[in-house]
Design an enzyme around this catalytic site. Structure first.
Site, mmCIF file in Angstrom:
data_model
loop_
_atom_site.group_PDB
_atom_site.id
_atom_site.type_symbol
_atom_site.label_atom_id
_atom_site.label_comp_id
_atom_site.label_asym_id
_atom_site.label_seq_id
_atom_site.Cartn_x
_atom_site.Cartn_y
_atom_site.Cartn_z
ATOM 1 N N SER A 1 45.363 26.441 35.860
ATOM 2 C CA SER A 1 44.096 26.798 36.507
ATOM 3 C C SER A 1 43.182 25.583 36.686
ATOM 4 C CB SER A 1 43.375 27.842 35.654
ATOM 5 O OG SER A 1 42.046 28.025 36.089
ATOM 6 N N TYR B 1 40.288 25.821 42.898
ATOM 7 C CA TYR B 1 39.063 26.370 43.475
ATOM 8 C C TYR B 1 38.363 25.195 44.143
ATOM 9 C CZ TYR B 1 39.279 30.626 40.553
ATOM 10 O OH TYR B 1 39.627 31.811 39.974
ATOM 11 N N THR C 1 43.121 29.131 45.706
ATOM 12 C CA THR C 1 42.726 30.535 45.546
ATOM 13 C C THR C 1 41.665 30.881 46.587
ATOM 14 O OG1 THR C 1 43.304 30.527 43.216
ATOM 15 C CG2 THR C 1 41.769 32.231 43.939
ATOM 16 N N LYS D 1 46.508 31.573 47.599
ATOM 17 C CA LYS D 1 46.592 32.730 46.693
ATOM 18 C C LYS D 1 45.453 33.705 46.972
ATOM 19 C CE LYS D 1 46.472 33.766 41.698
ATOM 20 N NZ LYS D 1 45.092 34.081 41.314
ATOM 21 N N HIS E 1 43.940 39.111 42.397
ATOM 22 C CA HIS E 1 43.315 38.424 41.261
ATOM 23 C C HIS E 1 43.359 39.296 39.995
ATOM 24 C CE1 HIS E 1 40.767 34.645 40.962
ATOM 25 N NE2 HIS E 1 40.679 35.106 39.724
HETATM 26 C C1 FMN Z 1 41.782 35.921 31.978
HETATM 27 C C2 FMN Z 1 42.166 35.637 33.396
HETATM 28 C C3 FMN Z 1 41.754 34.445 33.992
HETATM 29 C C4 FMN Z 1 42.125 34.167 35.305
HETATM 30 N N1 FMN Z 1 41.769 32.963 35.827
HETATM 31 C C5 FMN Z 1 42.192 32.641 37.088
HETATM 32 C C6 FMN Z 1 41.918 31.353 37.623
HETATM 33 O O1 FMN Z 1 41.328 30.496 36.967
HETATM 34 N N2 FMN Z 1 42.343 31.101 38.884
HETATM 35 C C7 FMN Z 1 43.022 32.026 39.641
HETATM 36 O O2 FMN Z 1 43.393 31.749 40.778
HETATM 37 N N3 FMN Z 1 43.323 33.241 39.141
HETATM 38 C C8 FMN Z 1 42.929 33.564 37.884
HETATM 39 N N4 FMN Z 1 43.243 34.800 37.370
HETATM 40 C C9 FMN Z 1 44.074 35.731 38.170
HETATM 41 C C10 FMN Z 1 45.562 35.517 37.876
HETATM 42 O O3 FMN Z 1 46.027 34.311 38.444
HETATM 43 C C11 FMN Z 1 46.454 36.624 38.467
HETATM 44 O O4 FMN Z 1 46.125 36.813 39.823
HETATM 45 C C12 FMN Z 1 46.389 37.946 37.725
HETATM 46 O O5 FMN Z 1 46.062 37.780 36.365
HETATM 47 C C13 FMN Z 1 47.745 38.622 37.855
HETATM 48 O O6 FMN Z 1 47.724 39.880 37.323
HETATM 49 P P1 FMN Z 1 48.297 40.268 35.855
HETATM 50 O O7 FMN Z 1 47.331 39.687 34.864
HETATM 51 O O8 FMN Z 1 48.276 41.747 35.909
HETATM 52 O O9 FMN Z 1 49.691 39.706 35.707
HETATM 53 C C14 FMN Z 1 42.886 35.104 36.056
HETATM 54 C C15 FMN Z 1 43.280 36.305 35.452
HETATM 55 C C16 FMN Z 1 42.935 36.583 34.142
HETATM 56 C C17 FMN Z 1 43.415 37.863 33.518
#
Ligand code: FMN
Length: 328
Positions: free
Chosen positions: A105, A125, A151, A199, A223
């Site tokens: 990330s 980002y 993203t 994404k 997300h």
């Molecule tokens: C705690 C957390 C932090 C996340 N941080 C980011 C991030 O920094 N950048 C991003 O593109 N997506 C982020 N996401 C989204 C994840 O990349 C992803 O789309 C999502 O968690 C997938 O679903 P799942 O948790 O059900 O497997 C985050 C998700 C969670 C749960």
């Protein structure tokens, strides 16, 4: 849900501080999108083939020129240091040990230079201070990242239950730039020399526009239900996106994937590979790199078993005809 993964989630809930657990587990708004994610995969029905030689099942693939043992990758989630002291380097190590890779990330707890020699990509980002973003992607390229994942679904951070990551407030210049458009794809590619995937894509027309603007691939994602509540499930969005991109362009997907059977459904609906978010955080929380490796291996073994019963000996045989009815 694989018994192993549900046990991971329970263990994580025990070892993590409650505010960190709530932040990671939660979704936006009334959590309609979050609640639907796993159910949508479970609703897909398969048309297994009979009498195929499945004595050897091969889950490997070549993704953007790199061979991986599994299509199950680690999606970008912020601040692994909140979850385990080994933070992002431990996650990347676990991913490599399973023949996978880690999408780190932008909100990494660890400087990119410490992610190490493991295969990794950087999630981007575009920040209000764009010079920070340029610096980040150039450092990522120098430190060995294989691709960037821009993203596109986070012009502003969605309001969630469990709110912000505990103790972390973002100064203005480090917030996401809400004016970002398709031109950012070529801008990032030019300054990093890396392929750029986008994404957060949930529509065929957006996927096509991203590819036309220079994207090397797309990630179908809402997300993890943390941005626009009531956004449609990725299981429903995936077929339209897969049909809209030219052949050979990778289409990744994430959101609610919790078993190899879910992964098989995603691949049959047109995904090239999948990303896991929360399951990796849970595994990291109580077992560090080994936990991440075990999580990825378990899902990959489950995928392999599901492929055998569906009559697919390798990923090229996981095609749309394996899926029944409306899901396609
Ligand atoms: C705690 C957390 C932090 C996340 N941080 C980011 C991030 O920094 N950048 C991003 O593109 N997506 C982020 N996401 C989204 C994840 O990349 C992803 O789309 C999502 O968690 C997938 O679903 P799942 O948790 O059900 O497997 C985050 C998700 C969670 C749960």
């Amino acid at each position: 849900v694989l018994p192993l993964l549900s046990a991971h989630e329970e263990l994580a809930a025990r070892v993590l501080p409650p505010d960190v657990h709530a932040w990671a587990a939660g979704g936006a708004g009334a959590q309609a999108t979050l609640d639907e994610a796993q159910r949508a995969w479970a609703a897909v029905r398969l048309r297994p083939r009979v009498l195929r030689d499945v004595s050897c099942v091969d889950t490997s693939l070549v993704l953007l020129g790199r061979r991986l043992a599994t299509p199950v990758l680690v999606g970008p989630t912020a601040l692994h240091g909140l979850v385990h002291p080994g933070a992002e380097p431990a996650t990347a190590r676990g991913a490599r040990a399973a023949g996978s890779l880690h999408v780190v990330s932008t909100r990494s707890s660890t400087p990119l230079e410490q992610v190490g020699a493991d295969p990794w990509w950087l999630q981007v980002y575009v920040l209000r201070d764009r010079s920070r973003t340029l610096d980040l992607v150039q450092r990522a390229a120098a430190a060995g990242a294989g691709a960037l994942v821009l993203t596109g679904d986070t012009p502003y951070v969605g309001a969630k239950r469990g709110a912000a990551p505990p103790g972390v407030a973002q100064p203005e210049e480090l917030r996401q730039d809400p004016s970002v458009g398709l031109e950012a794809i070529a801008w990032l590619a030019r300054h990093s020399g890396l392929p750029v995937l986008v994404k957060g894509v949930l529509r065929g027309d957006d996927a096509r526009a991203c590819v036309d603007a220079g994207a090397a691939g797309v990630v179908v994602s809402n997300h993890g239900g943390r941005q626009l509540d009531r956004a449609l499930s990725t299981a429903r969005a995936l077929p339209e996106v897969a049909a809209a991109v030219p052949p050979g362009v990778p289409v990744l997907v994430d959101g609610g994937l919790r078993s190899g059977l879910d992964v098989l459904c995603a691949l049959a609906l047109g995904a090239t590979a999948v990303l896991l978010g929360r399951p990796v955080l849970w595994a990291l929380s109580f077992a560090g790199a080994r936990g991440v490796e075990a999580c990825l291996r378990a899902v990959t073994e489950d995928l392999s078993a599901a492929m055998a019963l569906a009559g697919a000996a390798d990923l090229s045989q996981v095609s749309a005809d394996l899926v029944a009815g409306d899901a396609r």
